[in-house]
Design a protein around this motif. Structure first.
Motif: not given
Lengths: 438, 438
Positions: A21, A178, A181, A183, A186-187, A190-191, A193
Motif C-alpha cells: 500500500d 466484510v 475490511l 481501506k 482491501y486487496m 480479499f487475497s 480470504f
C-alpha cells in the motif's frame, strides 16, 4: 510501514512481488532480502538432541539421510499404532493432520501477504476452519449416527438443523469479514480470504472424504494411504539406484526410472496388502452403529468383494507354471485401479505441491518432521488420493445398502413410511419379485 | 517484459501491487498508469445508439439515471418472460448468467496477474468451468431423471459412472495445469489457478443450488430472486429520498435509511408475492418427471405449505379491525425468514462485491448492461441468497418425499429391494403402524 517483498529468484535476479500500500522503494533498495523464508518455518536441517547423538558418527552427507530414514520409520510405526487404535483413533489423527496442514498453508499466506496490522485475520481463518469442520464432520456423523442422535431429545435439533446451523455460522464469518475490511488493506484482505477458502477446499473437504472412506471399511483407508507411501519410498529407491532420465522440470530430482519402478512396486505391493487385509473382517467391514450392541461395530459377513473367488486361467498360462484355477479376492482387481492411480496421477499431487513451494520460494511447508519438512509435505498426494477413492467407491462399489436406505426411510413421518411401503410393495409385485414370497 | 502494475489509490498515492518476475523500476517510474482499468471492461457510461436518442433531451445528471431505469425495466420484463418460459428456460438462463459471471471474474484475474505469455491459461479456466458444470448439472439431472436415463441403455454408463467421469475430467485439467507450469510464471500460474477455483466455488456451486431450488418448485426461485431485486430497488429509493446516516464505509452511498426502508418493503413485498403465488400449482409444485406422462410435470396436489390455513388471532387485535380468524398460506411465514435474510445478510453480498471491486480498483465487473455494469454486479447477492434458500429448504421444509426415496430404492438390486421391503415391514409392524392396514 514498508511492505515490499524482495527476494532473489533462482537466477539471482531481484524479485519484487509486493502487495503493497505504501511503497518507499528507496528505503528498500538496500535489502537484498529473502525475508519471506524468514517468516515461514520452511524446513530445518536441525535435528532434536537425541537424534544428534544417534547420528553423530556419520559423515555429513549421510546424516540427513539417516534422520530422514529414522523419521520415516517413526511415522510408519505411528501409522500402525493408529490403525491398531481403531476407527476413532484414525478419525482423530485425520483431524489433527488436517488442522496442521491448514495451519501450514495459511501461514504461507500470512507471510506472502504480510498480515502485520491486518485486522482480525488470524481469528477469521481459524473461525472458518471451525465452521467448515463443524459442517463436514457433522454431515458424516449425522449420516452414521442419525438414528441414535435422534433418540436423544436434547441434541436432536443439532441433527435436524445441522445445515442451517453451519450456514448461519458461516454467514457470521462472512459478515465479520466484510465488517473487518479496512481501506488500506482491501486487496490483501480479499487475497487472504480467497487463500483461506482454497485451503479449506484442499484440506477440509478432502479430509471429510477420508472420513467417509474410513466408514466404508478400514481397507479403503489403509490400502490407498500405504500405496502412496510405498510409491514415495520405492520411487526414491529406484531413482537413487537407477535414476538417469529426468522426468519433469518442476522437480529436477524425479526420474523416469523412479516413476516407473515406483509404479510397478506399488502395483505388486497393492496386490499383496489387499490379499492379506481381505482376510480380516476388522479391515473389510463397514463401520456401522449396531443398534443391538449399542456401539460402533465392525462385524459383518464380508461381501463378495472380500471373499475368495475361483478364477479360471487360460490354458496357455500353464506354461508359466500356473494351475487351471486361481483363488483371489475381487477386491484385488480394484486394488489395481487404486495402485495405478496412486502411481500415475498421485505424483502430480507432489509436483503440484513442489511447484507451489517454488512459486512462493519456500523449501518446505513447515518443520515439524525432521528430515521431511511439514506435515503437508508428506500428505500432498494423500488428499488427491482420498478423493479418488471416494469417487471410485461411489461409482464402482455398491455402497447404497438396504440398511442405509432404511434409516433414511425412518426419518419420514409414519404415514409417509406407510405410503412408501405400499408403493414399494406394488412395484415389487408388478415385477413379480414379491409374489413368490407372500 | 515489464510487469509492474502501478495505479493511484483514491488518495492519489502511487500504488505498486505487482506480481512481477522482471522488474525494471526505472523504466516504469514515468508511467503513472491506471492500466488495470484499461484491460478490464469496467463499466461504461456509453449507451447504445437508440438509447442515446431516447435520453437525448435529458440533462446530463438525469441521463444516466434514465438509462439505468430503462435497463432495470428491461431486465424485469426479461425476468417475467423467462418465468413464463418455464423451468427449462429458467435453467438455461441460470447457465448463461453463470457463465457470464465466471467470465467477468476470470477476466479481472487475467488483468490483475497479467497473463501475457502465460501458457494455456484461458483454455484451462474454461476447461475447469466445463468440467465442474458437467459434474454439478449432471448430479441434479441424475437425481431427477435417473430412472428415465437408466432405461436408455446407451447413456446408462453416464449415470452410473457420473462422478468417476467428472473426476477423471478434473484430473486431466489438474495434470494439464501441472504440465503447463513454466518457471518464469510459477507464482502467477498458481494465483490464477486459485482464482479460477474461487470463481468456480462462487459461481458454479451456487448456481447448482439455484437449479436445485427450481426443482423444488418455481416459488423457491422466484420469491427469493424478486426479494433481492425489491430490496435493491427500495433501498435505493428510500436512500434517495430519506438517506442521511451512512451505513458502512465500504459503500459510502449506502445509508441506514435505505437499509431499513428496503428491509421493511421487502418483508411486505414478500408477504404479498407469496400470497399471490401460493394460489398457482405452476409455482408451488415441485418439478418431477412424470412416468405416466413421460414428460416434466408441475401438476400436484399442493402440500399443506401452500394451502390456506385458518389462524386464530388474539382478541386484542380486534382493536385494529382484524376479525377473529385470518386465512393465510403457511409458506407466508417462511417468506418472512427469506425476506429478513435477503434484507439483512443479502446486502453484505453487495458490500463484499463492492469491497472486491475497490480492492482491484475497478468500477464494475463488466459492461454488458448499460447503467448497471456487468452481470455479476446485479447477481452478487443472488448467489448467497440461493445458498440460504437451499439450506433453508433442506432444514425446515420436508423435502425427502416417499417418491424420491422410492426412486433410490429402485436403484438397488432386486434382492436388496426385497430385503429392504421386509425390514421396513418388520419395523412398521413393530411400531403398530402396519397391523391395521393388513
Amino acid at each position: 510501514m514498508t511492505e515490499l517483498r524482495k527476494r532473489r529468484d533462482s537466477d539471482g535476479k531481484l524479485l519484487e512481488s509486493a502487495e503493497s500500500d505504501h511503497i518507499d522503494s528507496e528505503d528498500d533498495k538496500g535489502k537484498t532480502a529473502t525475508d519471506l523464508s524468514k517468516t515461514i518455518p520452511t524446513g530445518t536441517d536441525k535435528s532434536p538432541g537425541i537424534l544428534d547423538w544417534l547420528v553423530k558418527g556419520l559423515p555429513d552427507r549421510w546424516r540427513n539421510w539417516a534422520v530422514r530414514f529414522i523419521f520415516t520409520m517413526i511415522m510408519i510405526i505411528f501409522f500402525f499404532l493408529v490403525i491398531y487404535g481403531g476407527p476413532l483413533a484414525l478419525m482423530v489423527t485425520t483431524l489433527v493432520v488436517q488442522v496442521k496442514c491448514f495451519q501450514e498453508i495459511i501461514n504461507i499466506g500470512y507471510a506472502v501477504y504480510r498480515i502485520h496490522g491486518l485486522p482480525w485475520f488470524r481469528s477469521l481463518s481459524w473461525y472458518f476452519l471451525l465452521t467448515s469442520n463443524y459442517f463436514f464432520y457433522g454431515e458424516s456423523l449425522v449420516d452414521y449416527f442419525g438414528v441414535v442422535i435422534n433418540r436423544t431429545e436434547s441434541i436432536r435439533f443439532l441433527v435436524s438443523y445441522h445445515r442451517f446451523i453451519s450456514f448461519s455460522l458461516y454467514c457470521v464469518g462472512f459478515v465479520w469479514f466484510v465488517l473487518s475490511l479496512v481501506k488500506k488493506y482491501y486487496m490483501k484482505q480479499f487475497s487472504l480470504f480467497a487463500w483461506t477458502h482454497v485451503a479449506l477446499l484442499i484440506v477440509v473437504t478432502q479430509s471429510y472424504l477420508i472420513l467417509k472412506n474410513i466408514f466404508d471399511g478400514l481397507i479403503w483407508f489403509i490400502v490407498p494411504v500405504s500405496m502412496i507411501i510405498c510409491n514415495d519410498i520405492m520411487a526414491y529407491v529406484f531413482g537413487f539406484f537407477f535414476g538417469k532420465t529426468p522426468l519433469i522440470k518442476l522437480s529436477p530430482k524425479k526420474t523416469w526410472e523412479g516413476f516407473i519402478g515406483g509404479g510397478f512396486s506399488t502395483v505388486i505391493f497393492g496386490f499383496g496388502i489387499s490379499y492379506v487385509m481381505c482376510q480380516y473382517p476388522y479391515f473389510v467391514c463397514p463401520i456401522e452403529y449396531s443398534e443391538t450392541l449399542e456401539k460402533m461395530s465392525m462385524d459383518c459377513e464380508p461381501s463378495t468383494l472380500f471373499t475368495l473367488q475361483e478364477y479360471h486361467l487360460p490354458v496357455w498360462m500353464k506354461i508359466f507354471g500356473f494351475g487351471a484355477t486361481l483363488h483371489l479376492y475381487p477386491f484385488m482387481f480394484h486394488s489395481l485401479s487404486l495402485s495405478i492411480f496412486s502411481s500415475v496421477i498421485g505424483p502430480f499431487g507432489g509436483f503440484f505441491a513442489s511447484g507451489f513451494k517454488r512459486a512462493f520460494k519456500i523449501k518446505d511447508f513447515g518443520d515439524v518432521i525432521p528430515g521431511h519438512g511439514g506435515i503437508m509435505d508428506r500428505f500432498d498426494c494423500q488428499f488427491l488420493m482420498a478423493t479418488f477413492v471416494n469417487v471410485y467407491i461411489s461409482s464402482f462399489i455398491q455402497t447404497e445398502s438396504p440398511q442405509k436406505l432404511l434409516s433414511q426411510v425412518l426419518y419420514l413421518k409414519p404415514e409417509q413410511q406407510l405410503q412408501l411401503f405400499h408403493m414399494l410393495k406394488e412395484s415389487l409385485e408388478n415385477r413379480n419379485i414379491l409374489t413368490a414370497n407372500i
